[in-house]
Enzyme design. Structure first.
Site, PDB file in Angstrom:
ATOM      1  N   ARG A  40      15.784 -23.516  -1.750  1.00 25.02           N
ATOM      2  CA  ARG A  40      16.583 -22.938  -0.664  1.00 25.02           C
ATOM      3  C   ARG A  40      16.580 -21.406  -0.701  1.00 25.02           C
ATOM      4  O   ARG A  40      16.609 -20.756   0.336  1.00 25.02           O
ATOM      5  CB  ARG A  40      18.026 -23.442  -0.747  1.00 25.02           C
ATOM      6  CG  ARG A  40      18.204 -24.901  -0.367  1.00 25.02           C
ATOM      7  CD  ARG A  40      19.670 -25.290  -0.353  1.00 25.02           C
ATOM      8  NE  ARG A  40      19.852 -26.681   0.031  1.00 25.02           N
ATOM      9  CZ  ARG A  40      21.039 -27.215   0.309  1.00 25.02           C
ATOM     10  NH1 ARG A  40      22.130 -26.476   0.234  1.00 25.02           N
ATOM     11  NH2 ARG A  40      21.133 -28.487   0.646  1.00 25.02           N
ATOM     12  N   GLU A  70       0.828  -1.202   0.000  1.00 27.01           N
ATOM     13  CA  GLU A  70       0.000   0.000   0.000  1.00 27.01           C
ATOM     14  C   GLU A  70       0.867   1.258   0.000  1.00 27.01           C
ATOM     15  O   GLU A  70       0.643   2.200  -0.771  1.00 27.01           O
ATOM     16  CB  GLU A  70      -0.921   0.011   1.219  1.00 27.01           C
ATOM     17  CG  GLU A  70      -1.871  -1.169   1.290  1.00 27.01           C
ATOM     18  CD  GLU A  70      -1.312  -2.341   2.097  1.00 27.01           C
ATOM     19  OE1 GLU A  70      -2.096  -2.991   2.805  1.00 27.01           O
ATOM     20  OE2 GLU A  70      -0.090  -2.587   2.012  1.00 27.01           O
ATOM     21  N   SER A  91      30.597 -41.551  -0.204  1.00 28.17           N
ATOM     22  CA  SER A  91      29.636 -40.558  -0.702  1.00 28.17           C
ATOM     23  C   SER A  91      29.149 -40.946  -2.087  1.00 28.17           C
ATOM     24  O   SER A  91      29.954 -41.306  -2.956  1.00 28.17           O
ATOM     25  CB  SER A  91      30.282 -39.180  -0.728  1.00 28.17           C
ATOM     26  OG  SER A  91      29.402 -38.239  -1.262  1.00 28.17           O
ATOM     27  N   TRP A 138      26.242 -39.671  -5.182  1.00 25.69           N
ATOM     28  CA  TRP A 138      25.207 -38.737  -5.611  1.00 25.69           C
ATOM     29  C   TRP A 138      23.928 -39.521  -5.869  1.00 25.69           C
ATOM     30  O   TRP A 138      23.901 -40.436  -6.685  1.00 25.69           O
ATOM     31  CB  TRP A 138      25.631 -38.005  -6.882  1.00 25.69           C
ATOM     32  CG  TRP A 138      26.595 -36.891  -6.622  1.00 25.69           C
ATOM     33  CD1 TRP A 138      27.944 -36.925  -6.767  1.00 25.69           C
ATOM     34  CD2 TRP A 138      26.271 -35.598  -6.141  1.00 25.69           C
ATOM     35  NE1 TRP A 138      28.496 -35.723  -6.404  1.00 25.69           N
ATOM     36  CE2 TRP A 138      27.495 -34.891  -6.020  1.00 25.69           C
ATOM     37  CE3 TRP A 138      25.081 -34.966  -5.795  1.00 25.69           C
ATOM     38  CZ2 TRP A 138      27.554 -33.568  -5.579  1.00 25.69           C
ATOM     39  CZ3 TRP A 138      25.136 -33.654  -5.353  1.00 25.69           C
ATOM     40  CH2 TRP A 138      26.360 -32.973  -5.254  1.00 25.69           C
ATOM     41  N   ASP A 167      30.136 -32.744   5.149  1.00 27.03           N
ATOM     42  CA  ASP A 167      29.971 -31.921   3.942  1.00 27.03           C
ATOM     43  C   ASP A 167      30.462 -30.477   4.124  1.00 27.03           C
ATOM     44  O   ASP A 167      30.730 -29.802   3.137  1.00 27.03           O
ATOM     45  CB  ASP A 167      28.494 -31.878   3.543  1.00 27.03           C
ATOM     46  CG  ASP A 167      28.020 -33.238   3.057  1.00 27.03           C
ATOM     47  OD1 ASP A 167      28.866 -34.071   2.699  1.00 27.03           O
ATOM     48  OD2 ASP A 167      26.793 -33.445   3.019  1.00 27.03           O
ATOM     49  N   ALA A 193      16.833 -36.767  -0.262  1.00 28.33           N
ATOM     50  CA  ALA A 193      17.071 -37.536  -1.476  1.00 28.33           C
ATOM     51  C   ALA A 193      17.332 -38.976  -1.054  1.00 28.33           C
ATOM     52  O   ALA A 193      18.128 -39.224  -0.141  1.00 28.33           O
ATOM     53  CB  ALA A 193      18.260 -36.970  -2.244  1.00 28.33           C
ATOM     54  N   THR A 252      26.158 -33.910   8.719  1.00 30.30           N
ATOM     55  CA  THR A 252      26.210 -33.115   7.478  1.00 30.30           C
ATOM     56  C   THR A 252      27.210 -32.001   7.609  1.00 30.30           C
ATOM     57  O   THR A 252      27.989 -31.708   6.683  1.00 30.30           O
ATOM     58  CB  THR A 252      24.811 -32.524   7.169  1.00 30.30           C
ATOM     59  OG1 THR A 252      23.893 -33.588   6.928  1.00 30.30           O
ATOM     60  CG2 THR A 252      24.858 -31.629   5.940  1.00 30.30           C
TER      61      THR A 252
END
Length: 215
Positions: free
Chosen positions: A196, A62, A180, A182, A212, A166, A208
């Site tokens: 994200r 507004e 690891s 994918w 990672d 995943a 993680t």
């Protein structure tokens, strides 16, 4: 929960203005604040200015529309403002939209759905007390869907949470020996990064962080 009340007849110009307001709202960033758009039309139904909320701490839709009108030298006295959400009635990082509307001389307000957030709610009553004609319910379902996550988060009084995971067809998320692998594809990874960018915080587990080291 948000109420779809006070549904009444709306003009073709008001309906077109609400469509434009919903479209404008989509330009804002998704986050802790709702997406909101606002359009001002004159007595003849011509759309004069369009505003939208650009994120926390910036002018609400507004106020954005009114500021644009002032910059263009437009007099909004007697005009109608069409908004995707009830105007706020509180002072946070920005001032209350109700007072900006009143000061601008806008005499009619049409909005889609009530604001369920207690600190900001009540704008419709304030406007009516100031002599502004207020109607609601135009494109209520569309406005609710626009901010479904925000409405549900406010109703539950907690953040809206999205779980991202995943996994393989046999419900595994990592190799048993700790190597690891994918699991997701480049397409799903791109989709994940898009998601994200629309959220305010990411919660990960200790492993993680240790393995990672996400940045």
């Amino acid at each position: 929960m948000t109420r779809f009340e006070n549904v009444t007849a709306f003009s073709a110009a008001e309906t077109a203005a609400m469509d434009a307001a919903l479209e404008a709202a989509l330009q804002g960033p998704r986050g802790a604040n709702p997406l909101v758009g606002a359009v001002v039309i004159d007595a003849a139904g011509h759309q004069l200015v369009t505003g939208y909320h650009r994120g926390a701490g910036t002018p609400h839709a507004e106020a954005d529309a009114i500021t644009q009108a002032e910059a263009a030298g437009l007099d909004l006295s007697g005009c109608t403002m069409v908004i995707t959400l009830e105007p706020c009635d509180h002072r946070g990082r920005t001032g209350p939209c109700t007072q900006a509307i009143i000061r601008a001389g806008i005499t009619d307000v049409v909005y889609a759905v009530d604001d369920p957030h207690d600190p900001a709610a009540g704008g419709a009553a304030t406007l009516r007390n100031a002599g502004v004609q207020v109607r609601s319910g135009l494109a209520a379902s569309e406005s609710f869907e626009l901010n479904r996550q925000w409405f549900l988060g406010v109703a539950a009084q907690r953040p809206f949470v999205t779980l991202h995971i995943a996994q393989t067809l046999d419900s595994r998320i990592a190799a048993e020996d700790g190597t690891s692998q994918w699991i997701s594809s480049p397409e799903s990874l791109a989709d994940n990064h898009g998601l994200r960018r629309r959220i305010d915080a990411i919660l990960v587990g200790t492993q993680t962080v240790l393995v990672d080291n996400p940045g």
